[in-house]
Design a protein around this motif. Sequence first.
Motif, PDB file in Angstrom:
ATOM      1  N   HIS A  78      -5.066  -2.728  10.565  1.00 28.68           N
ATOM      2  CA  HIS A  78      -5.180  -2.722   9.103  1.00 28.68           C
ATOM      3  C   HIS A  78      -3.923  -3.291   8.447  1.00 28.68           C
ATOM      4  CE1 HIS A  78      -2.587   0.536   7.479  1.00 28.68           C
ATOM      5  NE2 HIS A  78      -2.972   0.101   6.308  1.00 28.68           N
ATOM      6  N   HIS A 108      -3.780  -5.851   4.780  1.00 29.22           N
ATOM      7  CA  HIS A 108      -2.536  -6.121   4.057  1.00 29.22           C
ATOM      8  C   HIS A 108      -2.119  -7.595   4.152  1.00 29.22           C
ATOM      9  CE1 HIS A 108      -1.614  -2.080   2.704  1.00 29.22           C
ATOM     10  NE2 HIS A 108      -1.860  -1.609   3.904  1.00 29.22           N
ATOM     11  N   HIS A 161      -9.508  -2.063   3.722  1.00 33.79           N
ATOM     12  CA  HIS A 161      -8.454  -1.054   3.774  1.00 33.79           C
ATOM     13  C   HIS A 161      -9.035   0.362   3.838  1.00 33.79           C
ATOM     14  CE1 HIS A 161      -4.934   1.380   2.657  1.00 33.79           C
ATOM     15  NE2 HIS A 161      -4.280   0.434   3.296  1.00 33.79           N
ATOM     16  N   SER A 188      -8.180   2.318   7.111  1.00 33.50           N
ATOM     17  CA  SER A 188      -7.138   3.290   6.784  1.00 33.50           C
ATOM     18  C   SER A 188      -7.758   4.216   5.740  1.00 33.50           C
ATOM     19  CB  SER A 188      -5.892   2.547   6.279  1.00 33.50           C
ATOM     20  OG  SER A 188      -4.887   3.460   5.966  1.00 33.50           O
ATOM     21  N   VAL A 193      -3.299   0.495  -0.171  1.00 34.85           N
ATOM     22  CA  VAL A 193      -2.244   1.478  -0.453  1.00 34.85           C
ATOM     23  C   VAL A 193      -1.070   1.334   0.514  1.00 34.85           C
ATOM     24  CG1 VAL A 193      -1.797   3.918  -0.765  1.00 34.85           C
ATOM     25  CG2 VAL A 193      -4.081   3.008  -1.171  1.00 34.85           C
TER      26      VAL A 193
END
Length: 593
Positions: free
Chosen positions: A273, A278, A458, A462, A592
């Motif tokens: 992730h 990201h 994401h 995550s 995040v």
Amino acid sequence: MMKSAISTLLLAGAVRAAPALATENTKVSPLATPNLLNLIPRTFEISEKRRGWLYGDFPFGVAPYPYGKLADKKIAADQDIWKPPVFELGGVIVQETQEAVEAVIASGNFTSLDDYAKVYKNQWQTSLPDGPLPGMLTNHTDDRTFSMMRLSSVPYRLRRVQREDPLLFPLDEDLSRSISGHSLEELHAQGRLFSEDFAEMKDQETTSAYGAGCQAYFYIDDAGDFLPLAVKLIVKGREDSALVYTPKDLKDEWLFAKMTINANDGWHSTWGHTTMSHSAAEAPYLTAIRSFSENHPILAVINRIENLPWGVRPNLEESLVNGTADTGPKYYPWTADAARAWANKVYSSGETSNFSSNYFYTSLRNRGLIDYKYGPALKSFPFYEDGAVLIEALQKVFSEFINAYYKNDKAVANDREIQAWVKEAVPGQVHDFPKKIQTKKDIVEVLTHQAYLGSIVHTIMSGNGNQLDIMALPFTAAGWQSPIPTKKGVITDIVPWMPTPEGAAWQVATYAAGNRASWKDTNNTFAYMFDNEELQSRLNDEARAATAKFQTDMFALSDKWRARGFDENGLDRGMPYVWNVLDPKWAIFWSVV
Ligand SMILES: *[C@@H]1O[C@H](CO)[C@@H](O)[C@H](O)[C@H]1NC(C)=O
Ligand SMILES: *[C@@H]1O[C@H](CO)[C@@H](O)[C@H](O)[C@H]1NC(C)=O
Ligand SMILES: *[C@@H]1O[C@H](CO)[C@@H](O)[C@H](O)[C@H]1NC(C)=O
Ligand SMILES: *[C@@H]1O[C@H](CO)[C@@H](O)[C@H](O)[C@H]1NC(C)=O
Ligand SMILES: *[C@@H]1O[C@H](CO)[C@@H](O)[C@H](O)[C@H]1NC(C)=O
Ligand SMILES: [Fe+2]
């Protein structure tokens, strides 16, 4: 109710536009595409940005990391925003970890696998109050939990074994028939065979914990259900004697095999992730900053979607490499350096970094999971079904948004800033970025994918995804505390392989930190993707109405999905657990930190 939500959002934009105008000059000017009149000021502005946002490196690796006069300022300002909540949550988690360990020990330690549910019971009141997804603590021995997780929680390494694909490993014909009614070759020929391959993980630098690089087969049975067939556990140095486990093995041994590959999938989500949601989004964002004026509607929208992106690698580096947080080398089978090396590998291979080939539908099609000509469709595919609803919502809002600023395809092709963005993908090292953006449809696809990376990917890998399913105890331990057996018939009880109370609490703590349980129903969620004062105040009426409609649609969708639960067979869409992680008022819209 829906109506009032629209008008509130519209009103918010209108009311807030006025005072903002007085203060920040450049920020509140209405968004506009490039034209002849703004050519000179925008050229000046963009060249200033290009001098202030340069391509640098970061010790963690992967995508270019920005530096320069403007970049450094923004990175520092962002840090003041992302760090305090990280530290605050971290402090709470330290406290809650201690309490969880004490509670487990007070209740007599772990004596069975089911006992691991105790680590969640009445614990983590702030950081993970609801525990893993409903069903995960009670139904993990059900084979359908294991197989259906590949069609929901961890969908990114699964593929159909397509006609031209080789088999990963052989399986005894009688054994295969006794499980599935067919030989492996028959299942392959009928397009009913699927696989996951994590063999590369066996070669990583190890810790004192144990793991394997696993391969697995799944199949569609005669009733159309998606089930596991076999799992192979490959250990470095003894590849030739790698054991293959199936549902015909001892109950605990089969469970052990499933849990060992779960840890691979969990590693793939956790470390994957960092690059797939990201870095893969940061790279085109940095090229966008260098290509568009801040007054361009496309950059304004990307600025909102890419919330605080530059904090991710410093945070990782600080905790992973400099070790200010316990990244748990004792509990993962592989070291922190291995995690970084592996993340760089899947990034540079294109697996996680490729832009176009990772489009939602393209990726599923390439892996034979949808629209496959030579085999049956999957009867229930929750990741695809829920994902498609959100992707269509994004396509709709971005189509209307683009229609609000572009008369026709030619206007897109003539937008000098869009065309600069396409060219900038080369120096900016955006892997597999579209070679051309010539139509409204092209730009809608790019924006949809950019938003998909930060929100859906994401959330799955995550967010409220892997924290609450693939990395939830007891069905996945980050690593084993005893070696992978060299022969069958030795695992009659998994507990000696499982983590201690400290290890179990470490695992919950590590994943609770990424979860942000308290953000459910807040403006950090998917439904609020465009609900930002500054953005709203600068949109034209048509674009503002489109984003308001998106929000009310997402509120309604959330209500609908929240009505889900177990049916009379104890299943939700064929799954022994309730998978609602893409709920638009639960999934966070941004990647995040
Ligand atoms: C809990 O049990 C494990 C093994 O089952 C053991 O290693 C550990 O020391 C025990 N912890 C406590 C506090 O009793
Ligand atoms: C990690 O530690 C090194 C050496 O102490 C330091 O130079 C670097 O800034 C640190 N990195 C982060 C992200 O804190
Ligand atoms: C990534 O994209 C490139 C083309 O841009 C392609 O050649 C390569 O096969 C892709 N890699 C993966 C793993 O999909
Ligand atoms: C959510 O709303 C609060 C209060 O208005 C604001 O400070 C914050 O920046 C918003 N967050 C997001 C992600 O929009
Ligand atoms: C899964 O768990 C839930 C709640 O624990 C239970 O109601 C349901 O019957 C279980 N389903 C199966 C298939 O065992
Ligand atoms: Fe993240």
